[in-house]
Every structure is written in C-alpha cells, then in structure tokens.
Design a protein around this motif. Structure first.
Motif, PDB file in Angstrom:
ATOM      1  N   LYS A  73       5.791  12.080   3.441  1.00  0.00           N
ATOM      2  CA  LYS A  73       6.150  10.757   3.963  1.00  0.00           C
ATOM      3  C   LYS A  73       4.870   9.942   4.098  1.00  0.00           C
ATOM      4  CE  LYS A  73       8.519   8.486   7.759  1.00  0.00           C
ATOM      5  NZ  LYS A  73       9.240   8.657   9.018  1.00  0.00           N
ATOM      6  N   VAL A  74       4.943   8.682   3.674  1.00  0.00           N
ATOM      7  CA  VAL A  74       3.791   7.784   3.717  1.00  0.00           C
ATOM      8  C   VAL A  74       4.136   6.594   4.604  1.00  0.00           C
ATOM      9  CG1 VAL A  74       2.208   6.357   2.358  1.00  0.00           C
ATOM     10  CG2 VAL A  74       3.153   8.446   1.366  1.00  0.00           C
ATOM     11  N   GLU A  75       3.288   6.331   5.600  1.00  0.00           N
ATOM     12  CA  GLU A  75       3.444   5.160   6.454  1.00  0.00           C
ATOM     13  C   GLU A  75       2.101   4.455   6.535  1.00  0.00           C
ATOM     14  OE1 GLU A  75       4.808   7.053  10.062  1.00  0.00           O
ATOM     15  OE2 GLU A  75       6.865   6.425   9.634  1.00  0.00           O
TER      16      GLU A  75
ATOM     17  N   ILE B 295       0.850  -1.205   0.000  1.00  0.00           N
ATOM     18  CA  ILE B 295       0.000   0.000   0.000  1.00  0.00           C
ATOM     19  C   ILE B 295       0.877   1.243   0.000  1.00  0.00           C
ATOM     20  CG2 ILE B 295      -1.621   1.367   1.378  1.00  0.00           C
ATOM     21  CD1 ILE B 295      -2.876  -1.334   2.273  1.00  0.00           C
ATOM     22  N   THR B 296       1.878   1.276   0.870  1.00  0.00           N
ATOM     23  CA  THR B 296       2.783   2.423   0.943  1.00  0.00           C
ATOM     24  C   THR B 296       3.447   2.653  -0.415  1.00  0.00           C
ATOM     25  OG1 THR B 296       3.206   2.081   3.291  1.00  0.00           O
ATOM     26  CG2 THR B 296       4.852   3.337   2.072  1.00  0.00           C
ATOM     27  N   THR B 297       3.921   1.590  -1.032  1.00  0.00           N
ATOM     28  CA  THR B 297       4.569   1.698  -2.339  1.00  0.00           C
ATOM     29  C   THR B 297       3.604   2.209  -3.396  1.00  0.00           C
ATOM     30  OG1 THR B 297       6.054  -0.107  -1.763  1.00  0.00           O
ATOM     31  CG2 THR B 297       5.829   0.408  -4.102  1.00  0.00           C
ATOM     32  N   ALA B 298       2.369   1.727  -3.376  1.00  0.00           N
ATOM     33  CA  ALA B 298       1.373   2.158  -4.360  1.00  0.00           C
ATOM     34  C   ALA B 298       1.040   3.642  -4.195  1.00  0.00           C
ATOM     35  CB  ALA B 298       0.109   1.320  -4.232  1.00  0.00           C
ATOM     36  N   VAL B 299       0.889   4.088  -2.951  1.00  0.00           N
ATOM     37  CA  VAL B 299       0.577   5.506  -2.708  1.00  0.00           C
ATOM     38  C   VAL B 299       1.737   6.386  -3.174  1.00  0.00           C
ATOM     39  CG1 VAL B 299       0.146   7.243  -0.920  1.00  0.00           C
ATOM     40  CG2 VAL B 299      -1.034   5.039  -0.816  1.00  0.00           C
ATOM     41  N   LYS B 300       2.958   5.999  -2.838  1.00  0.00           N
ATOM     42  CA  LYS B 300       4.124   6.787  -3.261  1.00  0.00           C
ATOM     43  C   LYS B 300       4.235   6.835  -4.781  1.00  0.00           C
ATOM     44  CE  LYS B 300       7.040   6.135   0.802  1.00  0.00           C
ATOM     45  NZ  LYS B 300       8.335   5.615   1.294  1.00  0.00           N
TER      46      LYS B 300
ATOM     47  N   ALA C 220      -0.854   7.033   6.975  1.00  0.00           N
ATOM     48  CA  ALA C 220      -0.549   8.306   7.626  1.00  0.00           C
ATOM     49  C   ALA C 220       0.331   9.120   6.694  1.00  0.00           C
ATOM     50  CB  ALA C 220       0.146   8.074   8.953  1.00  0.00           C
ATOM     51  N   LEU C 221      -0.132  10.318   6.366  1.00  0.00           N
ATOM     52  CA  LEU C 221       0.636  11.232   5.528  1.00  0.00           C
ATOM     53  C   LEU C 221       1.240  12.300   6.424  1.00  0.00           C
ATOM     54  CD1 LEU C 221      -1.980  11.797   2.666  1.00  0.00           C
ATOM     55  CD2 LEU C 221      -0.133  10.117   2.748  1.00  0.00           C
ATOM     56  N   SER C 222       2.529  12.547   6.289  1.00  0.00           N
ATOM     57  CA  SER C 222       3.179  13.597   7.062  1.00  0.00           C
ATOM     58  C   SER C 222       4.176  14.311   6.169  1.00  0.00           C
ATOM     59  CB  SER C 222       3.868  13.013   8.298  1.00  0.00           C
ATOM     60  OG  SER C 222       4.850  12.074   7.924  1.00  0.00           O
ATOM     61  N   GLY C 223       4.562  15.481   6.598  1.00  0.00           N
ATOM     62  CA  GLY C 223       5.488  16.285   5.808  1.00  0.00           C
ATOM     63  C   GLY C 223       4.858  17.617   5.475  1.00  0.00           C
ATOM     64  N   PHE C 224       5.233  18.148   4.315  1.00  0.00           N
ATOM     65  CA  PHE C 224       4.792  19.488   3.957  1.00  0.00           C
ATOM     66  C   PHE C 224       4.148  19.524   2.581  1.00  0.00           C
ATOM     67  CE2 PHE C 224       8.339  19.917   6.890  1.00  0.00           C
ATOM     68  CZ  PHE C 224       7.766  20.728   7.851  1.00  0.00           C
TER      69      PHE C 224
ATOM     70  N   LYS D 160      -5.953   1.020  -3.630  1.00  0.00           N
ATOM     71  CA  LYS D 160      -6.493  -0.275  -3.225  1.00  0.00           C
ATOM     72  C   LYS D 160      -5.898  -0.719  -1.887  1.00  0.00           C
ATOM     73  CE  LYS D 160      -6.932  -5.029  -4.745  1.00  0.00           C
ATOM     74  NZ  LYS D 160      -6.547  -6.027  -5.733  1.00  0.00           N
ATOM     75  N   GLY D 161      -6.772  -1.151  -0.984  1.00  0.00           N
ATOM     76  CA  GLY D 161      -6.352  -1.669   0.309  1.00  0.00           C
ATOM     77  C   GLY D 161      -6.356  -0.659   1.440  1.00  0.00           C
ATOM     78  N   VAL D 162      -6.533   0.615   1.126  1.00  0.00           N
ATOM     79  CA  VAL D 162      -6.518   1.657   2.151  1.00  0.00           C
ATOM     80  C   VAL D 162      -7.866   1.689   2.861  1.00  0.00           C
ATOM     81  CG1 VAL D 162      -6.324   4.139   2.576  1.00  0.00           C
ATOM     82  CG2 VAL D 162      -4.815   3.030   0.924  1.00  0.00           C
ATOM     83  N   ARG D 163      -7.830   1.584   4.175  1.00  0.00           N
ATOM     84  CA  ARG D 163      -9.052   1.624   4.983  1.00  0.00           C
ATOM     85  C   ARG D 163      -9.325   3.022   5.520  1.00  0.00           C
ATOM     86  NH1 ARG D 163      -7.901  -3.722   8.662  1.00  0.00           N
ATOM     87  NH2 ARG D 163      -7.952  -5.196   6.942  1.00  0.00           N
ATOM     88  N   GLU D 164      -8.252   3.728   5.857  1.00  0.00           N
ATOM     89  CA  GLU D 164      -8.384   5.050   6.472  1.00  0.00           C
ATOM     90  C   GLU D 164      -7.153   5.870   6.115  1.00  0.00           C
ATOM     91  OE1 GLU D 164      -8.502   6.911  10.998  1.00  0.00           O
ATOM     92  OE2 GLU D 164      -8.794   4.772  10.724  1.00  0.00           O
ATOM     93  N   VAL D 165      -7.312   7.201   6.055  1.00  0.00           N
ATOM     94  CA  VAL D 165      -6.188   8.093   5.800  1.00  0.00           C
ATOM     95  C   VAL D 165      -6.129   9.126   6.906  1.00  0.00           C
ATOM     96  CG1 VAL D 165      -5.184   9.813   4.240  1.00  0.00           C
ATOM     97  CG2 VAL D 165      -6.322   7.796   3.302  1.00  0.00           C
ATOM     98  N   ARG D 166      -4.953   9.282   7.478  1.00  0.00           N
ATOM     99  CA  ARG D 166      -4.708  10.337   8.468  1.00  0.00           C
ATOM    100  C   ARG D 166      -3.796  11.351   7.811  1.00  0.00           C
ATOM    101  NH1 ARG D 166      -3.925   6.594  13.811  1.00  0.00           N
ATOM    102  NH2 ARG D 166      -6.062   5.822  13.796  1.00  0.00           N
ATOM    103  N   ASN D 167      -4.360  12.493   7.495  1.00  0.00           N
ATOM    104  CA  ASN D 167      -3.633  13.524   6.773  1.00  0.00           C
ATOM    105  C   ASN D 167      -3.033  14.507   7.760  1.00  0.00           C
ATOM    106  OD1 ASN D 167      -2.658  15.448   5.027  1.00  0.00           O
ATOM    107  ND2 ASN D 167      -4.480  15.484   3.754  1.00  0.00           N
ATOM    108  N   ASN D 168      -1.750  14.344   8.053  1.00  0.00           N
ATOM    109  CA  ASN D 168      -1.035  15.219   8.985  1.00  0.00           C
ATOM    110  C   ASN D 168      -0.088  16.153   8.254  1.00  0.00           C
ATOM    111  OD1 ASN D 168      -2.203  13.882  11.259  1.00  0.00           O
ATOM    112  ND2 ASN D 168      -0.729  12.226  10.983  1.00  0.00           N
ATOM    113  N   LEU D 169      -0.404  16.451   7.001  1.00  0.00           N
ATOM    114  CA  LEU D 169       0.444  17.349   6.215  1.00  0.00           C
ATOM    115  C   LEU D 169       0.289  18.776   6.716  1.00  0.00           C
ATOM    116  CD1 LEU D 169      -0.201  15.983   2.626  1.00  0.00           C
ATOM    117  CD2 LEU D 169       1.865  15.715   3.997  1.00  0.00           C
ATOM    118  N   ALA D 170       1.408  19.471   6.812  1.00  0.00           N
ATOM    119  CA  ALA D 170       1.399  20.880   7.177  1.00  0.00           C
ATOM    120  C   ALA D 170       1.542  21.689   5.891  1.00  0.00           C
ATOM    121  CB  ALA D 170       2.542  21.189   8.126  1.00  0.00           C
ATOM    122  N   VAL D 171       0.737  22.742   5.759  1.00  0.00           N
ATOM    123  CA  VAL D 171       0.823  23.595   4.574  1.00  0.00           C
ATOM    124  C   VAL D 171       1.878  24.663   4.852  1.00  0.00           C
ATOM    125  CG1 VAL D 171      -0.423  25.187   3.086  1.00  0.00           C
ATOM    126  CG2 VAL D 171      -1.582  23.173   3.971  1.00  0.00           C
ATOM    127  N   ARG D 172       2.873  24.666   3.972  1.00  0.00           N
ATOM    128  CA  ARG D 172       3.962  25.623   4.106  1.00  0.00           C
ATOM    129  C   ARG D 172       4.220  26.224   2.727  1.00  0.00           C
ATOM    130  NH1 ARG D 172       9.580  23.644   6.542  1.00  0.00           N
ATOM    131  NH2 ARG D 172       9.911  22.896   4.425  1.00  0.00           N
TER     132      ARG D 172
END
Length: 104
Positions: A60-62, A40-45, A69-73, A91-103
């Motif tokens: 960053k994708v974990e 899943i991580t590879t597919a999203v990236k 979980a999305l993090s970064g900028f 495919k396969g993603v159940r939930e997304v936590r968007n922790n991206l900061a807008v910079r």
C-alpha cells in the motif's frame, strides 16, 4: 424515476466535492499539494507494477506532503529494499517511510 436518478447523482457529486474540500479547509494541505501527492502515489504504484521483483498488490502506498509511506507485506528483504528504492527515485518524493513487513 428520471428525476430520482438525477437527484441521487447530484447528491453523490455534492457530497464528494464537500468531503474533498473539507480536508483542505482543515489545513491538512493545499489543493495543489493534494493533487501532487495523488500523482506521486500513482507514479510509485505504476513503477511497482512495471517492476517484476515487487508485488504491487501486496504493498500500500500513501503520500502526504511528498512523504511516501509504504505498508503491507514483502516476500523478502530484497523486495522490501527494492520497493524503497523505487519510491525514493520517483519524482516529487521527499522522504520514504518503509513500514513493509517481511513475510515469507
């Protein structure tokens, strides 16, 4: 010298196998789930790289148990939202936590 190289390789390989196995032994997730999360991580990236509106290098994708979980900028709210949409539609993603900061 030949034996030292072979021994070093064997130690590194053994340490990798043991450390990977330890995470599964501790009950964090099964081997199958770990492989699914990695794919899943590879597919999203990969989708981030294909999409020119998202800076794949800044995000960053974990993945753990199907939760991404999305993090970064992000450069804008639109980029942040697009990254979430891409992750949700993978495919396969159940939930997304968007922790991206807008910079800007």
């Amino acid at each position: 010298m030949k034996y030292a190289r072979a021994l070093a390789f064997a130690l590194v390989a053994g340490a990798t196998i043991v450390s990977t196995g330890c995470s599964v032994i501790r009950g964090q997730e099964t081997v199958g789930a770990y492989v699914d999360d990695a794919s899943i991580t590879t597919a999203v990236k990969a989708k981030f790289v294909e999409d020119k509106t998202v800076d794949a290098g800044a995000i960053k994708v974990e993945t753990l148990n199907g939760t991404v979980a999305l993090s970064g900028f992000a450069k804008s709210n639109a980029e942040k939202a697009q990254a979430e949409v891409i992750a949700r539609n993978t495919k396969g993603v159940r939930e997304v936590r968007n922790n991206l900061a807008v910079r800007p």
